[in-house]
Design a protein around this motif. Structure first.
Motif, PDB file in Angstrom:
ATOM      1  N   LYS A  71       0.833  -1.208   0.000  1.00 18.61           N
ATOM      2  CA  LYS A  71       0.000   0.000   0.000  1.00 18.61           C
ATOM      3  C   LYS A  71       0.864   1.253   0.000  1.00 18.61           C
ATOM      4  CE  LYS A  71      -3.737   2.284   2.534  1.00 18.61           C
ATOM      5  NZ  LYS A  71      -4.640   2.214   3.714  1.00 18.61           N
ATOM      6  N   LYS A 105     -17.185  -8.232  -5.746  1.00 15.98           N
ATOM      7  CA  LYS A 105     -17.080  -7.082  -6.651  1.00 15.98           C
ATOM      8  C   LYS A 105     -18.356  -6.907  -7.460  1.00 15.98           C
ATOM      9  CE  LYS A 105     -13.727  -5.065  -7.840  1.00 15.98           C
ATOM     10  NZ  LYS A 105     -13.268  -3.679  -7.525  1.00 15.98           N
ATOM     11  N   SER A 110     -17.748  -1.041  -5.801  1.00 16.39           N
ATOM     12  CA  SER A 110     -16.855  -0.091  -5.137  1.00 16.39           C
ATOM     13  C   SER A 110     -15.856  -0.784  -4.210  1.00 16.39           C
ATOM     14  CB  SER A 110     -17.662   0.933  -4.328  1.00 16.39           C
ATOM     15  OG  SER A 110     -18.269   0.325  -3.199  1.00 16.39           O
ATOM     16  N   MET A 111     -16.071  -2.054  -3.942  1.00 17.44           N
ATOM     17  CA  MET A 111     -15.152  -2.794  -3.069  1.00 17.44           C
ATOM     18  C   MET A 111     -13.799  -2.947  -3.758  1.00 17.44           C
ATOM     19  SD  MET A 111     -16.787  -3.632  -0.240  1.00 17.44           S
ATOM     20  CE  MET A 111     -16.298  -5.165   0.521  1.00 17.44           C
ATOM     21  N   THR A 112     -12.740  -2.572  -3.068  1.00 18.60           N
ATOM     22  CA  THR A 112     -11.398  -2.669  -3.622  1.00 18.60           C
ATOM     23  C   THR A 112     -10.723  -3.954  -3.150  1.00 18.60           C
ATOM     24  OG1 THR A 112     -10.360  -1.526  -1.765  1.00 18.60           O
ATOM     25  CG2 THR A 112     -11.210  -0.151  -3.576  1.00 18.60           C
ATOM     26  N   GLN A 113      -9.600  -4.264  -3.774  1.00 14.49           N
ATOM     27  CA  GLN A 113      -8.827  -5.428  -3.347  1.00 14.49           C
ATOM     28  C   GLN A 113      -8.395  -5.267  -1.890  1.00 14.49           C
ATOM     29  OE1 GLN A 113      -5.010  -5.324  -3.110  1.00 14.49           O
ATOM     30  NE2 GLN A 113      -5.294  -7.244  -2.007  1.00 14.49           N
ATOM     31  N   GLU A 114      -7.976  -4.068  -1.527  1.00 16.72           N
ATOM     32  CA  GLU A 114      -7.542  -3.816  -0.155  1.00 16.72           C
ATOM     33  C   GLU A 114      -8.689  -4.020   0.828  1.00 16.72           C
ATOM     34  OE1 GLU A 114      -5.923   0.095  -0.094  1.00 16.72           O
ATOM     35  OE2 GLU A 114      -4.134  -0.430  -1.235  1.00 16.72           O
ATOM     36  N   THR A 115      -9.874  -3.518   0.477  1.00 18.45           N
ATOM     37  CA  THR A 115     -11.038  -3.649   1.349  1.00 18.45           C
ATOM     38  C   THR A 115     -11.419  -5.112   1.543  1.00 18.45           C
ATOM     39  OG1 THR A 115     -11.887  -1.516   0.578  1.00 18.45           O
ATOM     40  CG2 THR A 115     -13.443  -2.969   1.689  1.00 18.45           C
ATOM     41  N   LEU A 116     -11.410  -5.876   0.458  1.00 18.86           N
ATOM     42  CA  LEU A 116     -11.794  -7.286   0.537  1.00 18.86           C
ATOM     43  C   LEU A 116     -10.731  -8.124   1.245  1.00 18.86           C
ATOM     44  CD1 LEU A 116     -13.505  -7.646  -2.937  1.00 18.86           C
ATOM     45  CD2 LEU A 116     -14.587  -7.887  -0.692  1.00 18.86           C
ATOM     46  N   LEU A 118      -8.937  -7.004   3.717  1.00 22.30           N
ATOM     47  CA  LEU A 118      -9.184  -6.707   5.131  1.00 22.30           C
ATOM     48  C   LEU A 118     -10.411  -7.458   5.638  1.00 22.30           C
ATOM     49  CD1 LEU A 118      -8.461  -2.857   5.235  1.00 22.30           C
ATOM     50  CD2 LEU A 118      -7.113  -4.676   6.312  1.00 22.30           C
ATOM     51  N   ALA A 119     -11.435  -7.570   4.786  1.00 19.85           N
ATOM     52  CA  ALA A 119     -12.637  -8.327   5.157  1.00 19.85           C
ATOM     53  C   ALA A 119     -12.302  -9.800   5.364  1.00 19.85           C
ATOM     54  CB  ALA A 119     -13.703  -8.169   4.080  1.00 19.85           C
ATOM     55  N   THR A 140     -19.668 -10.411   5.097  1.00 25.65           N
ATOM     56  CA  THR A 140     -19.131  -9.132   4.615  1.00 25.65           C
ATOM     57  C   THR A 140     -20.231  -8.155   4.256  1.00 25.65           C
ATOM     58  OG1 THR A 140     -17.152 -10.246   3.760  1.00 25.65           O
ATOM     59  CG2 THR A 140     -17.656  -8.063   2.857  1.00 25.65           C
TER      60      THR A 140
END
Length: 219
Positions: A71, A105, A110-116, A118-119, A140
């Protein structure tokens, strides 16, 4: 500080790449795999000189540990470098994590790779079958438990998963995390933990390869 270190690593790498005998010795470390010229995978603007592909999996603990470094690294990329995350499965059962990623997705673009990622870290269970994939999605997105989200079986999700596998195979990706660097003109490189043992090392070598190819193009 990063710029100074990048310049130093680049100088060492340029010297190594500039000498045909540099990597001939069995004592010389192999820092990356050089692949025959490959074209960009994604449609890029004409100003883009480098495409970086990050192969990851939501089940991959090493990916989760790597991504905080990634990141910070991404935030400092030059404008002529394009970055893309590619879900990839190094084992058959991990395909379900990719299907869950693409289904998520589809549910919320709007869900990003980083967000998912973390999920998935919060979910804290392996996604290896339809039940665990469904539970990840329902948890999620706060969907009623016991329901299999239809998105996970959609043709779009299945096609995207197959395409990700094809891309990984094309570049010889073995496991995750892996980085593939594609210059617009020149050889392609794969950098992964099998060559470089630290997360920062993977990114430092990628930086140096970008600098090396930029220097060669400008000469």
């Amino acid at each position: 500080m990063r710029r100074i270190f990048k310049t130093l690593v680049s100088t060492v790498l340029v010297c190594a790449l500039g000498s045909p005998l540099a990597f001939a010795s069995s004592e010389s470390p192999k820092l990356f795999e050089k692949i025959d010229n490959k074209s960009f995978v994604f449609k890029e603007e004409k100003t883009v000189k480098f495409e970086v592909l990050y192969f990851f999996n939501l089940n991959c603990l090493s990916c989760k540990n790597f991504e905080p470094y990634l990141k910070d690294w991404k935030s400092d990329l030059p404008s002529d470098v394009s970055f893309h995350s590619v879900p990839y499965s190094p084992s058959g059962s991990w395909q379900w994590a990719n299907l869950a990623f693409f289904a998520a997705k589809l549910i919320d673009p709007s869900m990003t790779q980083e967000t998912l990622s973390l999920a998935a870290k919060k979910y804290n269970k392996a996604i290896v079958n339809i039940d665990s994939a469904s539970l990840f999605l329902t948890t999620t997105f706060h969907i009623k438990s016991g329901i299999i989200p239809p998105e996970i079986y959609s043709k779009n999700v299945i096609d995207l998963n197959e395409y990700g596998s094809e891309i990984g195979s094309k570049f010889g990706v073995i496991g995750t995390p892996s980085i593939v660097l594609i210059p617009r003109n020149g050889a392609t490189y794969r950098i992964s933990p099998e060559f470089v043992k630290t997360y920062k090392g993977i990114l430092n070598i990628t930086d140096a390869l970008i600098a090396f190819n930029s220097k060669r193009t400008n000469e």
